[in-house]
Design an enzyme around this catalytic site. Sequence first.
Site, PDB file in Angstrom:
ATOM      1  N   ASP A  12       0.628  -1.058  -0.050  1.00 39.30           N
ATOM      2  CA  ASP A  12       0.053   0.101   0.009  1.00 39.30           C
ATOM      3  C   ASP A  12       0.764   1.201   0.042  1.00 39.30           C
ATOM      4  OD1 ASP A  12      -2.508   1.719   0.523  1.00 39.30           O
ATOM      5  OD2 ASP A  12      -1.839   1.942   2.457  1.00 39.30           O
ATOM      6  N   LEU A  13       0.323   2.394  -0.161  1.00 43.24           N
ATOM      7  CA  LEU A  13       1.091   3.841  -0.344  1.00 43.24           C
ATOM      8  C   LEU A  13       0.902   4.555   0.871  1.00 43.24           C
ATOM      9  CD1 LEU A  13       3.155   5.348  -1.808  1.00 43.24           C
ATOM     10  CD2 LEU A  13       1.418   6.243  -3.117  1.00 43.24           C
ATOM     11  N   ASP A  14      -0.221   5.137   0.987  1.00 44.53           N
ATOM     12  CA  ASP A  14      -0.439   6.167   2.075  1.00 44.53           C
ATOM     13  C   ASP A  14      -0.579   5.305   3.262  1.00 44.53           C
ATOM     14  OD1 ASP A  14      -1.443   8.956   0.731  1.00 44.53           O
ATOM     15  OD2 ASP A  14      -2.232   7.384  -0.465  1.00 44.53           O
ATOM     16  N   THR A 111      -2.372   0.893  -4.633  1.00 49.66           N
ATOM     17  CA  THR A 111      -3.088   2.043  -3.786  1.00 49.66           C
ATOM     18  C   THR A 111      -4.544   2.436  -4.236  1.00 49.66           C
ATOM     19  OG1 THR A 111      -2.543   4.429  -3.279  1.00 49.66           O
ATOM     20  CG2 THR A 111      -2.109   3.665  -5.610  1.00 49.66           C
ATOM     21  N   SER A 112      -5.266   3.074  -3.219  1.00 50.06           N
ATOM     22  CA  SER A 112      -6.609   3.512  -3.566  1.00 50.06           C
ATOM     23  C   SER A 112      -6.508   4.949  -3.992  1.00 50.06           C
ATOM     24  CB  SER A 112      -7.232   3.814  -2.352  1.00 50.06           C
ATOM     25  OG  SER A 112      -7.507   2.610  -1.537  1.00 50.06           O
ATOM     26  N   LYS A 144     -10.554  -1.321  -2.359  1.00 54.37           N
ATOM     27  CA  LYS A 144     -10.400  -1.840  -1.297  1.00 54.37           C
ATOM     28  C   LYS A 144     -11.638  -1.521  -0.306  1.00 54.37           C
ATOM     29  CE  LYS A 144      -5.421  -1.163  -1.400  1.00 54.37           C
ATOM     30  NZ  LYS A 144      -4.160  -0.566  -0.611  1.00 54.37           N
ATOM     31  N   ASP A 169      -1.669  -0.775   6.403  1.00 50.92           N
ATOM     32  CA  ASP A 169      -1.723   0.240   7.248  1.00 50.92           C
ATOM     33  C   ASP A 169      -3.057   0.343   8.054  1.00 50.92           C
ATOM     34  OD1 ASP A 169      -2.571   3.463   6.810  1.00 50.92           O
ATOM     35  OD2 ASP A 169      -2.074   2.227   5.312  1.00 50.92           O
TER      36      ASP A 169
END
Length: 222
Positions: A12-14, A111-112, A144, A169
């Site tokens: 994931d990114l954020d 990522t979203s 997601k 996260d």
Amino acid sequence: MELIALRAAVFDLDGTLIDTEPRNRVMWARLFAAYDVPCDDELIASFAGRRGQDVLAGLAHLFPGRTAEELFEQAVSYETLPGMPADVPVPGAVDLIRALAKAGVPLAVVTSGLRPYAERLLDGLGVRDLMDLIVTGGDVVTGKPHPEGYLAAARDLDVPPEGAVAFEDAPAGVAAVKAAGMTCVGVTTTQPVGALAEADHVVADLKEVDVVPGPALRVRGL
């Protein structure tokens, strides 16, 4: 301390590679304030790990006359306002990605966020060129906690989902990883340990994950 064999790593990114949560919380709070819509921590937290448009679509009754897309674009416009909290790399994130790349492990981001946003953050981290694949919120039909993004990453990396380890996260992300059949490492950057209970392993940050010959991951964890 555990060792996890892997054929691919998906991030994931954020909140997982870069802590954007303080900025995102301000951004969403400003949007609610602009329409005099009361909000609390629980409402703000409902955006974590999900496509903003999806969350806003479920809150349409609070914003009569506005579409989710319009509201999302308005919220995004706040990102560059003076005084917004700075994005900070998650400790150990860059070193882990570089170590995985050096070990020849295929790498992806799921990522979203949308592609320009994701590529900008990855460029800022200096790891964009190390990623074999980026799956964004605009690349999937269902975001997601649906596993579509993670399944797409496994397919395009030509790795069975059970051979991949994914890092998340947020509860929505953890649910997506597990539904895809991947091993999940939860990172408590933005959420308490209990919120990531479905993850297979939980770490405070990515300094607690090392790459060892195999290749495999050594996870110290909480």
